[in-house]
Design a protein around this motif. Structure first.
Motif, PDB file in Angstrom:
ATOM      1  N   GLN A 141     -10.666   6.705   2.014  1.00 42.06           N
ATOM      2  CA  GLN A 141      -9.676   5.629   1.985  1.00 42.06           C
ATOM      3  C   GLN A 141      -9.289   5.313   0.556  1.00 42.06           C
ATOM      4  O   GLN A 141     -10.068   5.518  -0.374  1.00 42.06           O
ATOM      5  CB  GLN A 141     -10.226   4.368   2.649  1.00 42.06           C
ATOM      6  CG  GLN A 141     -11.439   3.767   1.949  1.00 42.06           C
ATOM      7  CD  GLN A 141     -11.913   2.482   2.603  1.00 42.06           C
ATOM      8  OE1 GLN A 141     -11.379   2.056   3.612  1.00 42.06           O
ATOM      9  NE2 GLN A 141     -12.922   1.861   2.017  1.00 42.06           N
TER      10      GLN A 141
ATOM     11  N   ASN B 275      -1.998  -9.650  -0.226  1.00 46.18           N
ATOM     12  CA  ASN B 275      -3.139  -8.794  -0.567  1.00 46.18           C
ATOM     13  C   ASN B 275      -4.348  -9.620  -0.995  1.00 46.18           C
ATOM     14  O   ASN B 275      -5.497  -9.237  -0.738  1.00 46.18           O
ATOM     15  CB  ASN B 275      -2.761  -7.828  -1.686  1.00 46.18           C
ATOM     16  CG  ASN B 275      -1.822  -6.733  -1.227  1.00 46.18           C
ATOM     17  OD1 ASN B 275      -1.754  -6.416  -0.033  1.00 46.18           O
ATOM     18  ND2 ASN B 275      -1.082  -6.149  -2.156  1.00 46.18           N
TER      19      ASN B 275
ATOM     20  N   HIS C  33      -7.420   2.059  -1.082  1.00 47.63           N
ATOM     21  CA  HIS C  33      -6.778   0.756  -1.044  1.00 47.63           C
ATOM     22  C   HIS C  33      -6.778   0.192  -2.467  1.00 47.63           C
ATOM     23  O   HIS C  33      -7.555  -0.711  -2.800  1.00 47.63           O
ATOM     24  CB  HIS C  33      -7.508  -0.183  -0.088  1.00 47.63           C
ATOM     25  CG  HIS C  33      -7.542   0.301   1.328  1.00 47.63           C
ATOM     26  ND1 HIS C  33      -6.401   0.589   2.049  1.00 47.63           N
ATOM     27  CD2 HIS C  33      -8.585   0.570   2.167  1.00 47.63           C
ATOM     28  CE1 HIS C  33      -6.718   0.999   3.267  1.00 47.63           C
ATOM     29  NE2 HIS C  33      -8.047   1.001   3.361  1.00 47.63           N
TER      30      HIS C  33
ATOM     31  N   GLU D 170       0.817  -1.212   0.000  1.00 48.17           N
ATOM     32  CA  GLU D 170       0.000   0.000   0.000  1.00 48.17           C
ATOM     33  C   GLU D 170       0.851   1.262   0.000  1.00 48.17           C
ATOM     34  O   GLU D 170       0.503   2.251  -0.655  1.00 48.17           O
ATOM     35  CB  GLU D 170      -0.929   0.000   1.216  1.00 48.17           C
ATOM     36  CG  GLU D 170      -1.911   1.162   1.234  1.00 48.17           C
ATOM     37  CD  GLU D 170      -2.913   1.049   2.352  1.00 48.17           C
ATOM     38  OE1 GLU D 170      -3.736   1.976   2.499  1.00 48.17           O
ATOM     39  OE2 GLU D 170      -2.890   0.035   3.082  1.00 48.17           O
TER      40      GLU D 170
ATOM     41  N   TYR E 209      -6.307  -3.623  -2.921  1.00 45.82           N
ATOM     42  CA  TYR E 209      -7.494  -4.442  -2.687  1.00 45.82           C
ATOM     43  C   TYR E 209      -8.496  -4.314  -3.830  1.00 45.82           C
ATOM     44  O   TYR E 209      -9.176  -5.280  -4.187  1.00 45.82           O
ATOM     45  CB  TYR E 209      -8.153  -4.041  -1.374  1.00 45.82           C
ATOM     46  CG  TYR E 209      -7.331  -4.370  -0.147  1.00 45.82           C
ATOM     47  CD1 TYR E 209      -6.406  -5.404  -0.166  1.00 45.82           C
ATOM     48  CD2 TYR E 209      -7.474  -3.648   1.038  1.00 45.82           C
ATOM     49  CE1 TYR E 209      -5.648  -5.711   0.950  1.00 45.82           C
ATOM     50  CE2 TYR E 209      -6.722  -3.950   2.168  1.00 45.82           C
ATOM     51  CZ  TYR E 209      -5.809  -4.975   2.109  1.00 45.82           C
ATOM     52  OH  TYR E 209      -5.056  -5.284   3.223  1.00 45.82           O
TER      53      TYR E 209
END
Length: 274
Positions: free
Chosen positions: A236, A55, A238, A36, A241
């Motif tokens: 956020q 991940n 990510h 990340e 992901y």
């Protein structure tokens, strides 16, 4: 230009085209394997500096991916079954009977295929509110089945029309009824067209996003297509992901396509040759 050189040239062009289409998936895989910090703080090179294989396991606990995957399977499978149940008798009747308005019916089936779900999403939502079906899997199944029904009727009509009536008449002489002839003679011969309709409906329902985003509210009733963008929001980011989940979402479709690929070419050309 000799035959060997021409073959090598065509093979090279084919590999280049395949590489062009595979590059986005390679980029998705490389991004899903990056840490990340490498994506949000200090961007590095094209390849990950550290291959973060975890991940693909961490994403299952970061979000209810398993629940979203189950919802997608239920919606796609239910929409496919409902569409096939409605399209089979409609296409078979239109292929075997010359009734008044048959041409208009087939034209209407073709015209309804031109309407995009995005243009009708407000009307669809109001209808689901009136039926008290908002935030339910039933709503997603019904909407996906409705939008895929015209194509299935059209492709199955072409498949059934390509089957000679004499095959069914022979079955009638052997004591089979209309339903028996359909399931024992016509459907096995028209299997490529049926498989094409099933695969098309399943993939379209699996990838549907706009209606699912509008109708679904609860996290446990959202399909995978709606859950994927939730990893990158105002609060956020990510990305690893998001791309890992996107790759997970591709796997069922790839498996389905690999299993039925040999039937698709015959199904897509059904009815084109007499």
């Amino acid at each position: 230009m000799n035959k060997r050189f021409r073959t090598a040239l065509l093979a090279g062009v084919g590999w280049l085209v395949a590489l062009f289409f595979l590059l986005p998936y390679v980029e998705m895989l490389l991004t899903a394997l990056k840490p990340e910090r490498e994506l949000t703080r200090s961007p590095g090179g094209y390849l990950p500096s550290h291959w973060q294989w975890s991940n693909f396991t961490d994403v299952w606990s970061a979000a209810p991916i398993l629940t979203n995957l189950r919802v997608s399977l239920i919606v796609a499978g239910g929409a496919t079954a409902l569409t096939l149940a409605c399209a089979l008798p409609a296409a078979y009747y239109a292929a075997r009977n010359r009734f008044q308005g048959r041409g208009a019916f087939l034209l209407l089936v073709l015209v309804t295929q031109m309407f995009a779900p995005t243009a009708l999403v407000i009307g669809v939502y109001r209808e689901m509110v009136a039926l008290n079906l908002t935030d339910t899997l039933e709503a997603l199944i019904l909407v996906n089945a409705a939008f895929n029904l015209p194509f299935c009727v059209w492709i199955l009509h072409g498949s059934f029309s390509a089957v000679p009536k004499e095959l069914e008449e022979a079955a009638f002489l052997d004591g089979a009824g209309r339903i028996g002839a359909l399931f024992r003679v016509t459907l096995p011969v028209s299997l490529p067209g049926v498989v094409t309709a099933v695969v098309y409906t399943f993939i379209t329902a699996w990838n549907e996003y706009i209606v699912a985003l509008t109708v679904s509210v609860s996290d446990n009733r959202k399909p995978l297509t709606v859950a994927v963008p939730s990893f990158v929001t105002q609060y956020q980011e990510h990305w690893q992901y998001l791309f890992a989940t996107s790759l997970i979402a591709i796997v069922p479709v790839v498996i389905l396509f690999a299993l039925v690929e040999r039937y698709l070419i015959g199904g897509l050309t059904a009815g084109s040759v007499k």
